[in-house]
Design a protein around this motif. Sequence first.
Motif, PDB file in Angstrom:
ATOM      1  N   ASP A   1      14.600 -69.116  25.008  1.00  0.00           N
ATOM      2  CA  ASP A   1      14.107 -70.265  24.248  1.00  0.00           C
ATOM      3  C   ASP A   1      12.335 -70.293  24.123  1.00  0.00           C
ATOM      4  O   ASP A   1      11.887 -70.479  23.134  1.00  0.00           O
ATOM      5  CB  ASP A   1      14.543 -71.542  24.791  1.00  0.00           C
ATOM      6  N   ILE A   2      11.803 -69.988  25.298  1.00  0.00           N
ATOM      7  CA  ILE A   2      10.273 -70.018  25.267  1.00  0.00           C
ATOM      8  C   ILE A   2      10.025 -68.997  24.622  1.00  0.00           C
ATOM      9  O   ILE A   2       8.716 -69.049  23.660  1.00  0.00           O
ATOM     10  CB  ILE A   2       9.860 -70.151  26.738  1.00  0.00           C
ATOM     11  N   MET A   3      10.534 -67.677  24.667  1.00  0.00           N
ATOM     12  CA  MET A   3       9.852 -66.812  23.802  1.00  0.00           C
ATOM     13  C   MET A   3      10.335 -66.922  22.428  1.00  0.00           C
ATOM     14  O   MET A   3       9.258 -66.585  21.476  1.00  0.00           O
ATOM     15  CB  MET A   3      10.608 -65.235  24.285  1.00  0.00           C
ATOM     16  N   ASP A   4      11.333 -67.458  21.919  1.00  0.00           N
ATOM     17  CA  ASP A   4      11.611 -67.785  20.468  1.00  0.00           C
ATOM     18  C   ASP A   4      10.649 -68.821  20.039  1.00  0.00           C
ATOM     19  O   ASP A   4      10.029 -68.615  18.809  1.00  0.00           O
ATOM     20  CB  ASP A   4      12.964 -68.248  20.432  1.00  0.00           C
ATOM     21  N   ALA A   5      10.330 -69.902  20.677  1.00  0.00           N
ATOM     22  CA  ALA A   5       9.473 -70.950  20.426  1.00  0.00           C
ATOM     23  C   ALA A   5       8.191 -70.101  20.184  1.00  0.00           C
ATOM     24  O   ALA A   5       7.419 -70.944  19.409  1.00  0.00           O
ATOM     25  CB  ALA A   5       9.572 -72.222  21.324  1.00  0.00           C
ATOM     26  N   SER A   6       7.828 -69.304  20.864  1.00  0.00           N
ATOM     27  CA  SER A   6       6.152 -69.022  20.755  1.00  0.00           C
ATOM     28  C   SER A   6       6.213 -67.870  19.974  1.00  0.00           C
ATOM     29  O   SER A   6       4.991 -67.509  19.370  1.00  0.00           O
ATOM     30  CB  SER A   6       5.752 -68.359  22.050  1.00  0.00           C
ATOM     31  N   GLY A   7       7.192 -67.175  19.399  1.00  0.00           N
ATOM     32  CA  GLY A   7       7.023 -66.291  18.512  1.00  0.00           C
ATOM     33  C   GLY A   7       6.896 -64.975  18.954  1.00  0.00           C
ATOM     34  O   GLY A   7       6.244 -64.127  18.216  1.00  0.00           O
ATOM     35  N   CYS A   8       7.246 -64.647  20.171  1.00  0.00           N
ATOM     36  CA  CYS A   8       7.168 -63.431  21.116  1.00  0.00           C
ATOM     37  C   CYS A   8       8.417 -62.777  21.084  1.00  0.00           C
ATOM     38  O   CYS A   8       9.391 -62.935  21.367  1.00  0.00           O
ATOM     39  CB  CYS A   8       6.686 -63.635  22.298  1.00  0.00           C
ATOM     40  N   PRO A   9       8.480 -61.452  20.152  1.00  0.00           N
ATOM     41  CA  PRO A   9       9.545 -60.544  19.898  1.00  0.00           C
ATOM     42  C   PRO A   9       9.983 -60.002  21.324  1.00  0.00           C
ATOM     43  O   PRO A   9       9.129 -59.703  22.166  1.00  0.00           O
ATOM     44  CB  PRO A   9       9.346 -59.658  18.841  1.00  0.00           C
ATOM     45  N   TYR A  10      11.356 -60.049  21.482  1.00  0.00           N
ATOM     46  CA  TYR A  10      11.818 -59.462  22.623  1.00  0.00           C
ATOM     47  C   TYR A  10      13.152 -58.661  22.386  1.00  0.00           C
ATOM     48  O   TYR A  10      13.958 -58.897  21.541  1.00  0.00           O
ATOM     49  CB  TYR A  10      12.294 -60.560  23.820  1.00  0.00           C
ATOM     50  N   THR A  11      13.385 -57.621  23.128  1.00  0.00           N
ATOM     51  CA  THR A  11      14.382 -56.518  22.934  1.00  0.00           C
ATOM     52  C   THR A  11      15.095 -56.455  24.339  1.00  0.00           C
ATOM     53  O   THR A  11      14.210 -56.680  25.374  1.00  0.00           O
ATOM     54  CB  THR A  11      13.948 -55.113  22.616  1.00  0.00           C
ATOM     55  N   GLU A  12      16.560 -56.381  24.411  1.00  0.00           N
ATOM     56  CA  GLU A  12      17.197 -56.355  25.542  1.00  0.00           C
ATOM     57  C   GLU A  12      17.679 -54.739  25.580  1.00  0.00           C
ATOM     58  O   GLU A  12      18.356 -54.488  24.829  1.00  0.00           O
ATOM     59  CB  GLU A  12      18.221 -57.354  25.579  1.00  0.00           C
ATOM     60  N   LEU A  13      17.293 -54.059  26.824  1.00  0.00           N
ATOM     61  CA  LEU A  13      18.152 -52.780  26.999  1.00  0.00           C
ATOM     62  C   LEU A  13      18.532 -52.746  28.089  1.00  0.00           C
ATOM     63  O   LEU A  13      18.396 -53.431  29.055  1.00  0.00           O
ATOM     64  CB  LEU A  13      16.789 -51.761  26.843  1.00  0.00           C
ATOM     65  N   THR A  14      19.397 -51.767  28.347  1.00  0.00           N
ATOM     66  CA  THR A  14      20.140 -51.622  29.553  1.00  0.00           C
ATOM     67  C   THR A  14      19.678 -50.179  30.588  1.00  0.00           C
ATOM     68  O   THR A  14      20.372 -50.058  31.525  1.00  0.00           O
ATOM     69  CB  THR A  14      21.632 -51.509  29.573  1.00  0.00           C
TER      70      THR A  14
END
Length: 354
Positions: free
Chosen positions: A196-209
């Motif tokens: 939620d913090i990343m979304d609110a800050s507009g910081c993109p993130y990718t989830e990899l395994t």
Amino acid sequence: MLSRHLIDLDDLSLSDLHSILQLAHEIRERPGDYFGACQNKILATLFYEPSTRTQMSFQTAMLRLGGQTIGFDNPLNSSVAKGENLKDTIKIVSGYADIIAVRNPQEGFAKAASLYSNCPIINAGDGGHLHPTQTLTDLTTLMEVKGDLHGLTIGMCGDLKNGRTVHSLIKTMCHFRSKFVLISTPELTVPQYIKDIMDASGCPYTELTTLEEAMPLLDVLYMTRIQRERFSSPEEYERQKNVYVLDKRKMALGRKELKVLHPLPRVDEIEPEVDDDRRAIYFDQAIYGMYARMSLIIHMLDEKNHYPVQFGKSYRAKCQNPRCVTQQERYLPSTFTDCGDMLICDYCDGRTLI
């Protein structure tokens, strides 16, 4: 500072943060200029969990500033073993010391301690929640080796669910337009409140395994160990512990400018062969942490930086997080911040439906 205590790096304004990082750099360049900056001051280190780097770097930082240290590194050697509660311990120790660094496995312990302390509290790690001074260490390291914190692509690998160092670093780096690559198993991904913090800050993130997918994308790789002490059963730990191992083959996939950090201790997630790679800077990182903590102590002992710690509203509800400090220290006021149909615990950031 926005608070007389450092519970979360959110307690610092960006101006304060930059000042601390700049002072850490100056101390590293001219350490002799700062001996005596804390003369006649006492730091108490109250460590309810094992620690090498954090506790010893705090102690060394205070000694290098001309101050003194007291405390314990095993609660069984203190009155805690006799059943003394948080409130009484903190009230007594804060009468002896000028500043306290506290580590405890209960999430929110440091913020609860701030209610009863007569001197500044520094959160040196509270369960799987936060570790703000490790983040100061990480920021100091990145400033020294990268020269700038803005716009970095940072890979976080390992136990992102319980990794308090990961949570603190993501929260802070959201102020610097970071991009995040989250490398974990589905069971160990970051908590929703961090997303939620990343979304609110507009910081993109990718989830990899896999590390192999992530390595070519990164400016910084932040490795973490799979933490045995955070798992509810040995079997669950055994299923996760060797999933991510950084070795020379994977390092070959990374950029020439890549920097590899690790809060340490490592177990088996970085092969010793990686230590000789110039991009591996985790041992330097631990030394930078001493300068970061020297700078922080100086700032926090400056009385003009002291303001009351903030709490939300009182509710009859109880936090549902089993690791929250309120589960054991039941006299603590139940305070929450409203968030739509949920209440967010002021101590541990746990969420409870209204």
